[in-house]
Design a protein around this motif. Structure first.
Motif, PDB file in Angstrom:
ATOM      1  N   LYS A 141       5.029  15.121  15.745  1.00 44.95           N
ATOM      2  CA  LYS A 141       4.861  14.803  14.328  1.00 44.95           C
ATOM      3  C   LYS A 141       5.699  13.576  13.955  1.00 44.95           C
ATOM      4  N   SER A 142       5.173  12.855  12.987  1.00 41.93           N
ATOM      5  CA  SER A 142       5.811  11.618  12.535  1.00 41.93           C
ATOM      6  C   SER A 142       6.027  11.688  11.034  1.00 41.93           C
ATOM      7  N   PHE A 143       7.058  11.026  10.534  1.00 43.43           N
ATOM      8  CA  PHE A 143       7.218  10.859   9.093  1.00 43.43           C
ATOM      9  C   PHE A 143       6.712   9.480   8.650  1.00 43.43           C
ATOM     10  N   SER A 144       6.155   8.722   9.563  1.00 39.21           N
ATOM     11  CA  SER A 144       5.782   7.343   9.265  1.00 39.21           C
ATOM     12  C   SER A 144       4.636   7.246   8.279  1.00 39.21           C
ATOM     13  N   LYS A 145       3.665   8.119   8.406  1.00 34.59           N
ATOM     14  CA  LYS A 145       2.446   7.962   7.626  1.00 34.59           C
ATOM     15  C   LYS A 145       2.442   8.826   6.377  1.00 34.59           C
ATOM     16  N   ASN A 146       3.035  10.016   6.438  1.00 38.54           N
ATOM     17  CA  ASN A 146       3.055  10.871   5.237  1.00 38.54           C
ATOM     18  C   ASN A 146       4.153  10.474   4.265  1.00 38.54           C
ATOM     19  N   LEU A 190      11.689   8.342  11.878  1.00 40.24           N
ATOM     20  CA  LEU A 190      11.955   9.773  12.034  1.00 40.24           C
ATOM     21  C   LEU A 190      10.689  10.472  12.504  1.00 40.24           C
ATOM     22  N   GLY A 191      10.858  11.401  13.389  1.00 42.21           N
ATOM     23  CA  GLY A 191       9.750  12.221  13.867  1.00 42.21           C
ATOM     24  C   GLY A 191      10.309  13.503  14.446  1.00 42.21           C
TER      25      GLY A 191
END
Lengths: 404, 404
Positions: A246-251, A259-260
């Protein structure tokens, strides 16, 4: 005399987005008066949400005082962040994932590149074609992909699962049985996804064949349809066969914040060996945690204010996606994606190759997109546009494309 | 059926500092009334300097506005940071290193763990013994170290260069010729270093034998003596044989901020293949840059205010080092280090092993140190204390040790 890892020499050309950047820079230098609109690389443009900015300022202040200073983070990430992840991303969806199955990292690109390290060299990998290039490239570097055929642009030891118009971009079980299956759903670059039932089929297939699924859920926040899983752990039996990235880049727009996290369930075992323990060892030996300030930013993503603000941000990008899809349709293009993902996937017009269309679009419309062939051989003849621009730029780009 | 990387199974026990953390937690839970003083893990305690805090606040604000928002960073790091590094860490010392030879990362632990990936599996590595465990462990994971002998605690394919009292902790050229030589100078854990002439000897040796040196300069800021090199590129010919790793953790207290960089000179080539290009490819494929906010923090390290404040911080820790060294000497211990490094290396009293002394110190003085044997077989019978505590805690720990 030292020897290099000559698998690196097998990699054709440079990493896709580096090539695009070089081409755009060259065009830009030759044509300084042209205003280029970038809908190529999947980079966000909206600022970080206020709730997160506030959390970062607070964390910066903490770092400035001895009583609240934070040095090395715990190996797997701070408990406050891992708890928020478990509660919001898993328990809220009925997935039985626990805090010690969450590994916080500096982003999904690192994790998707590094995860192959815990597997033996002689595994056969399967990838959707087209897909995010890091899966294949990182396996090439590890010597796991055999030889490259420049004619077909395929690796001899990689199992490709073509996703094209013909099969509605849904991967089919391959003829040869793979050991490691990469699934990126919603898919980058096609923007399409599969139903929860179809995903359950993959979980059953993996368990039956003792394969492991590397499930990249980076675009999960963009799912708008009902019968689509947000996590692979919504499927029965996934904990014995799947790792989720999971990534925090797109949401949350963290492309520059970094961060992921990766989920490695404790039930995931190869014989007696726990993959959770292996990944913990890798994390403990080669990584020293995401910055404290960034982990606090991640925690704020799950605050009430954060959630509300990010819902708006996702909606903003999805409004772009809708506009691109409709605009391109009106202009006569055949388009896909854009419903459960911020990517629009279009058929290049006429007999144009992906790179021909890239060059044409850059030269005549000054719009940057991503050639489909950069994501795999079955991407040839397709092209990706992202919804991550500003609304104004997105509309301006569409006007230019319509004029072609 | 998928197979795991069984090199991981060869690793004995867990990562050193994870083991220490577990032991301390267990003691702490069993003895909640005891106040433990931690001089074990090399983690800093002083807050981030004001000039850096200010830069981070500014960068956080930038991330909150569309006009100043920063998404994905350039592959190798922002130009503003790489320029500051080149100017201050290299040009100011007469080293001809350029911006495109600097690779910004999330820290030296990642870099020292990952750098081995660009080399073939059949290289022989040489390490100082004792030394920072990541060099050997990351090579074990890559299958480069042969078999482990629990009796000697040595790997069959690793060349150990003992650094003990007997040779003043100065590594000697090994009998067998290595391909890759790890040098950490000033050394972690012994705190000792070598002269510039001695380092020149290593550079000449590497060039003559076509070996590559991985030079870890994480503790460079603590060098106080005149004839010690701050960078390996102060030596003639180093650009054709050496990669340098640098950290912001110890000179600027960034253990929880996460920033480092690696220098791969363009002249470093294996035949026709540029190692600079290989590392660029690795960076571009498996890493997405250090956070913008953190890179701005790094830039502030080189501002005039930053430099002044950090000089004071280093002096603070070195005052601790001096106090520890003198205090232990007064108490009858044999001690080394602490002059060019924040580490004090002591001989365990009597016939005690390193772990026996660890347990004794924890139980009777409630002071945590690091067992020398955790850094390699020649570390047995030694013990590391760090100067990274607060001055008050450092003095309190010394009082307790003197009472033993």
């Amino acid at each position: 005399m030292y020897k290099i890892n000559d698998n690196y020499q097998k990699l054709p050309g440079s990493y896709l987005f580096s090539t695009i950047a070089k081409k755009v820079n060259a065009y830009s230098e030759a044509n300084p008066d042209k205003k280029i609109i970038r809908l190529g690389i999947g980079d966000v443009t909206q600022p970080i949400a206020p709730a997160i900015i506030e959390a970062m300022h607070k964390a910066v202040d903490e770092m400035g005082h001895a009583e609240t200073f934070h040095g090395y983070a715990p190996d797997l990430g701070y408990e406050f962040l891992r708890s928020a992840i478990v509660k919001n991303d898993y328990q809220a969806r009925g997935c039985d994932i626990t805090v010690d199955e969450i590994f916080v990292s500096d982003g999904a690109k690192s994790d998707s590149g590094n995860i192959q390290e815990i597997f033996a060299q002689n595994n056969r990998i399967a990838v959707c074609d087209p897909v995010y290039p890091v899966y294949v490239d990182s396996n090439v570097m590890a010597g796991r992909t055999g030889t490259y055929d420049p004619e077909t642009e395929m690796w001899s030891d990689v199992i490709y699962m073509p996703c094209t118009m013909e099969n509605n971009f849904v991967p089919e079980f391959p003829k040869e049985t793979p050991d490691i299956i990469y699934l990126c759903l919603p898919n980058n670059p096609t923007g399409t996804t599969i139903t929860k039932d179809q995903l359950q089929g993959w979980v059953d297939y993996a368990n039956k064949n003792k394969a492991v699924i590397i499930y990249d859920a980076a675009y999960e926040a963009y799912i708008s349809e009902e019968n689509v899983a947000h996590s692979i752990y919504e499927c029965e039996g996934a904990k014995t066969c799947a790792i989720e990235l999971k990534s925090f880049s797109k949401n949350a727009g963290f492309t520059g914040v970094r961060l992921g996290y990766t989920v490695v369930p404790k039930e995931l075992k190869c014989g007696e060996v726990s993959l959770n323990a292996m990944w913990a060892r890798r994390h403990g030996t080669k990584f020293n945690g995401a910055p404290y300030i960034v982990q606090r930013a991640g925690e704020a993503v799950y605050s009430e204010a954060g959630k509300t603000q990010l819902k708006e941000q996702v909606a903003y990008y999805m409004k772009n996606a809708k506009a691109i899809k409709q605009g391109l349709r009106d202009a006569g293009y055949t388009v896909f994606g854009g419903v459960n993902a911020p990517y629009i996937w279009l058929k290049t017009p006429g007999e144009m190759t992906s790179w021909e269309f890239f060059d044409d679009l850059l030269a005549r419309a000054n719009v940057v997109g991503t050639p489909g062939s950069g994501f795999g051989p079955s991407g040839e003849g397709y092209f990706r546009l992202t919804a991550f621009g500003s609304y104004e730029n997105t509309l301006a780009a569409l006007e230019r494309i319509k004029m072609l």
